[in-house]
Design a protein around this motif. Structure first.
Motif, PDB file in Angstrom:
ATOM      1  N   TYR A 155      -0.200  -8.674 -14.420  1.00  0.00           N
ATOM      2  CA  TYR A 155      -0.525  -9.521 -13.280  1.00  0.00           C
ATOM      3  C   TYR A 155      -0.328  -8.759 -11.976  1.00  0.00           C
ATOM      4  O   TYR A 155       0.602  -7.963 -11.851  1.00  0.00           O
ATOM      5  N   ILE A 156      -1.217  -9.037 -11.023  1.00  0.00           N
ATOM      6  CA  ILE A 156      -1.098  -8.491  -9.670  1.00  0.00           C
ATOM      7  C   ILE A 156      -1.125  -9.670  -8.715  1.00  0.00           C
ATOM      8  O   ILE A 156      -2.137 -10.378  -8.616  1.00  0.00           O
ATOM      9  N   TYR A 157      -0.018  -9.901  -8.023  1.00  0.00           N
ATOM     10  CA  TYR A 157       0.091 -11.059  -7.132  1.00  0.00           C
ATOM     11  C   TYR A 157      -0.343 -10.709  -5.713  1.00  0.00           C
ATOM     12  O   TYR A 157       0.091  -9.699  -5.139  1.00  0.00           O
ATOM     13  N   LEU A 158      -1.188 -11.574  -5.147  1.00  0.00           N
ATOM     14  CA  LEU A 158      -1.603 -11.469  -3.746  1.00  0.00           C
ATOM     15  C   LEU A 158      -1.396 -12.812  -3.054  1.00  0.00           C
ATOM     16  O   LEU A 158      -1.681 -13.866  -3.626  1.00  0.00           O
ATOM     17  N   LEU A 203      -6.435  -4.125   1.702  1.00  0.00           N
ATOM     18  CA  LEU A 203      -5.568  -4.549   0.604  1.00  0.00           C
ATOM     19  C   LEU A 203      -6.395  -4.991  -0.603  1.00  0.00           C
ATOM     20  O   LEU A 203      -6.133  -4.570  -1.736  1.00  0.00           O
ATOM     21  N   VAL A 204      -7.381  -5.830  -0.376  1.00  0.00           N
ATOM     22  CA  VAL A 204      -8.215  -6.331  -1.468  1.00  0.00           C
ATOM     23  C   VAL A 204      -8.955  -5.183  -2.150  1.00  0.00           C
ATOM     24  O   VAL A 204      -9.025  -5.112  -3.384  1.00  0.00           O
ATOM     25  N   GLN A 205      -9.500  -4.279  -1.356  1.00  0.00           N
ATOM     26  CA  GLN A 205     -10.232  -3.141  -1.923  1.00  0.00           C
ATOM     27  C   GLN A 205      -9.309  -2.240  -2.741  1.00  0.00           C
ATOM     28  O   GLN A 205      -9.697  -1.738  -3.805  1.00  0.00           O
ATOM     29  N   SER A 206      -8.077  -2.043  -2.290  1.00  0.00           N
ATOM     30  CA  SER A 206      -7.124  -1.216  -3.018  1.00  0.00           C
ATOM     31  C   SER A 206      -6.736  -1.867  -4.342  1.00  0.00           C
ATOM     32  O   SER A 206      -6.638  -1.197  -5.378  1.00  0.00           O
ATOM     33  N   VAL A 207      -6.514  -3.174  -4.309  1.00  0.00           N
ATOM     34  CA  VAL A 207      -6.151  -3.890  -5.527  1.00  0.00           C
ATOM     35  C   VAL A 207      -7.289  -3.857  -6.542  1.00  0.00           C
ATOM     36  O   VAL A 207      -7.044  -3.803  -7.754  1.00  0.00           O
ATOM     37  N   SER A 208      -8.521  -3.853  -6.075  1.00  0.00           N
ATOM     38  CA  SER A 208      -9.673  -3.850  -6.984  1.00  0.00           C
ATOM     39  C   SER A 208      -9.726  -2.595  -7.837  1.00  0.00           C
ATOM     40  O   SER A 208     -10.382  -2.584  -8.887  1.00  0.00           O
ATOM     41  N   ARG A 209      -9.017  -1.552  -7.407  1.00  0.00           N
ATOM     42  CA  ARG A 209      -9.031  -0.289  -8.150  1.00  0.00           C
ATOM     43  C   ARG A 209      -7.863  -0.166  -9.129  1.00  0.00           C
ATOM     44  O   ARG A 209      -7.690   0.868  -9.775  1.00  0.00           O
ATOM     45  N   GLY A 251      -5.432  -4.912 -13.816  1.00  0.00           N
ATOM     46  CA  GLY A 251      -4.495  -6.017 -13.931  1.00  0.00           C
ATOM     47  C   GLY A 251      -5.170  -7.308 -13.516  1.00  0.00           C
ATOM     48  O   GLY A 251      -6.142  -7.306 -12.758  1.00  0.00           O
ATOM     49  N   LYS A 252      -4.660  -8.423 -14.010  1.00  0.00           N
ATOM     50  CA  LYS A 252      -5.223  -9.733 -13.680  1.00  0.00           C
ATOM     51  C   LYS A 252      -4.622 -10.211 -12.359  1.00  0.00           C
ATOM     52  O   LYS A 252      -3.416 -10.415 -12.247  1.00  0.00           O
ATOM     53  N   VAL A 253      -5.461 -10.387 -11.367  1.00  0.00           N
ATOM     54  CA  VAL A 253      -5.001 -10.827 -10.048  1.00  0.00           C
ATOM     55  C   VAL A 253      -4.661 -12.309 -10.098  1.00  0.00           C
ATOM     56  O   VAL A 253      -5.403 -13.117 -10.666  1.00  0.00           O
ATOM     57  N   ILE A 254      -3.526 -12.661  -9.507  1.00  0.00           N
ATOM     58  CA  ILE A 254      -3.187 -14.068  -9.305  1.00  0.00           C
ATOM     59  C   ILE A 254      -3.044 -14.266  -7.797  1.00  0.00           C
ATOM     60  O   ILE A 254      -2.218 -13.635  -7.143  1.00  0.00           O
ATOM     61  N   PHE A 255      -3.904 -15.094  -7.248  1.00  0.00           N
ATOM     62  CA  PHE A 255      -4.046 -15.233  -5.799  1.00  0.00           C
ATOM     63  C   PHE A 255      -3.578 -16.602  -5.341  1.00  0.00           C
ATOM     64  O   PHE A 255      -4.052 -17.632  -5.827  1.00  0.00           O
ATOM     65  N   ALA A 256      -2.629 -16.595  -4.416  1.00  0.00           N
ATOM     66  CA  ALA A 256      -2.114 -17.833  -3.829  1.00  0.00           C
ATOM     67  C   ALA A 256      -2.495 -17.846  -2.352  1.00  0.00           C
ATOM     68  O   ALA A 256      -1.804 -17.234  -1.524  1.00  0.00           O
ATOM     69  N   PRO A 257      -3.594 -18.491  -1.976  1.00  0.00           N
ATOM     70  CA  PRO A 257      -4.072 -18.440  -0.591  1.00  0.00           C
ATOM     71  C   PRO A 257      -3.156 -19.121   0.407  1.00  0.00           C
ATOM     72  O   PRO A 257      -3.083 -18.712   1.565  1.00  0.00           O
ATOM     73  N   ASP A 315     -14.537 -12.174  -6.288  1.00  0.00           N
ATOM     74  CA  ASP A 315     -15.238 -11.216  -7.140  1.00  0.00           C
ATOM     75  C   ASP A 315     -14.285 -10.491  -8.092  1.00  0.00           C
ATOM     76  O   ASP A 315     -14.743  -9.879  -9.069  1.00  0.00           O
ATOM     77  N   LEU A 316     -12.991 -10.543  -7.822  1.00  0.00           N
ATOM     78  CA  LEU A 316     -12.001  -9.951  -8.725  1.00  0.00           C
ATOM     79  C   LEU A 316     -11.648 -10.891  -9.874  1.00  0.00           C
ATOM     80  O   LEU A 316     -10.850 -10.539 -10.737  1.00  0.00           O
TER      81      LEU A 316
END
Length: 300
Positions: A129-132, A145-151, A154-160, A177-178
């Motif tokens: 998991y990758i938390y943002l 940040l988003v572009q770096s994480v895309s590389r 891991g499964k992104v978990i996003f809490a807006p 898109d991730l």
């Protein structure tokens, strides 16, 4: 080893407890105040840390009285953070009313910034998991940040979060898109989807991300959807302070999944942890509470 990558801020929460916030031009006496280490990403890591789950924490710390305070607190907790910046660290003024509801006024410093070089050394590592958090994505360095994480794998978990609607549309679309797991509360789900009914909102968000959508419902518990519906009942508790409740729910859900629990059981465990948080002042549970939750997680 399964692990979570947590990226985001650690801040000094100036906790101000009072009966009720005054109206404009009003006046009020507070009950008391205290400093506490907080921030969305820290609150997630705090749960992973005391539940003995593996993580890497990318969280810049600035200078000044708030930065010094955070360094001392993290050292005492045993939570590592190696990024030090020259600029001032900000703080968050957390007004907590007698019913436990909170209002935030944030003074953002360098703790919300991001530099791509911070992730270069771990770019080839794999994470479960990758938390943002939405607050960091909203900042001027959010797209980087988003572009770096895309590389990173891991499964992104996003809490807006409650300010998620202020994230620029192109940045939000880049996150979608991730194919992230979305973690939102009921109000956020309705706002992000444009729907008026929660189940339609969740299904609409799932259609965009193609990934699990988690919605916390306060005392009513939580629901989730990934083509199948999941529901976990709320746990009755006396609410003292709702600061960090959502963040702690994310952290507990990640911890439970890393421990091998299925989605329904992970939701239930996250509800239990969150209920303990709202029944306490701030996000720091007692050693006894931490040990009980850690033992319960290992036995599930």
């Amino acid at each position: 080893m399964a692990a979570a990558l947590i990226i985001g801020s650690t801040v000094c929460d100036v906790m101000i407890y009072l009966d009720r916030l005054p109206n404009r031009e009003g006046d009020a006496h507070i009950d008391h105040q205290q400093w506490s280490v907080g921030g969305c990403a820290f609150n997630v890591v705090n749960i992973l840390h005391f539940l003995s789950q593996p993580y890497q924490f990318i969280s810049p710390i600035g200078s000044g009285i708030y930065g010094d305070f955070i360094r001392r607190e993290l050292k005492q907790l045993g939570i590592p953070s190696s990024i030090s910046l020259d600029g001032a660290n900000g703080c968050c003024y957390c007004f907590v009313e007698s019913d436990g509801e909170r209002t935030f006024l944030s003074d953002h410093g360098v703790e919300y910034s991001f530099q791509a070089e911070w992730l270069q050394e771990i770019a080839r590592e794999k994470f479960d998991y990758i938390y943002l958090c939405g607050l960091e994505v909203e900042e001027s360095t959010g797209l980087e940040l988003v572009q770096s994480v895309s590389r990173i794998e891991g499964k992104v978990i996003f809490a807006p979060g409650p300010r998620g609607r202020l994230i620029p549309k192109d940045r939000l679309e880049a996150i979608y898109d991730l194919h992230p797991i979305l973690h939102v509360n009921e109000v956020e789900a309705l706002e992000f989807s444009g729907c008026k009914e929660i189940h339609q909102a969740v299904e609409g968000l799932y259609q965009r991300t193609g990934q699990l959508v988690i919605v916390t419902l306060g005392e009513k518990g939580a629901i989730a959807y990934d083509g199948n519906w999941y529901k976990a009942a709320g746990i009755p508790t006396k609410v003292i302070d709702t600061v960090g409740a959502g963040d702690s729910h994310v952290g507990a859900f990640i911890a439970a999944r890393l421990e091998g629990l299925d989605i329904a059981k992970a939701l239930s465990f996250a509800n239990k942890v969150s209920s303990r948080i709202v029944a306490s002042k701030g996000v720091h549970l007692t050693k006894e509470q931490q040990e009980a939750l850690r033992t319960e997680l290992k036995q599930k």
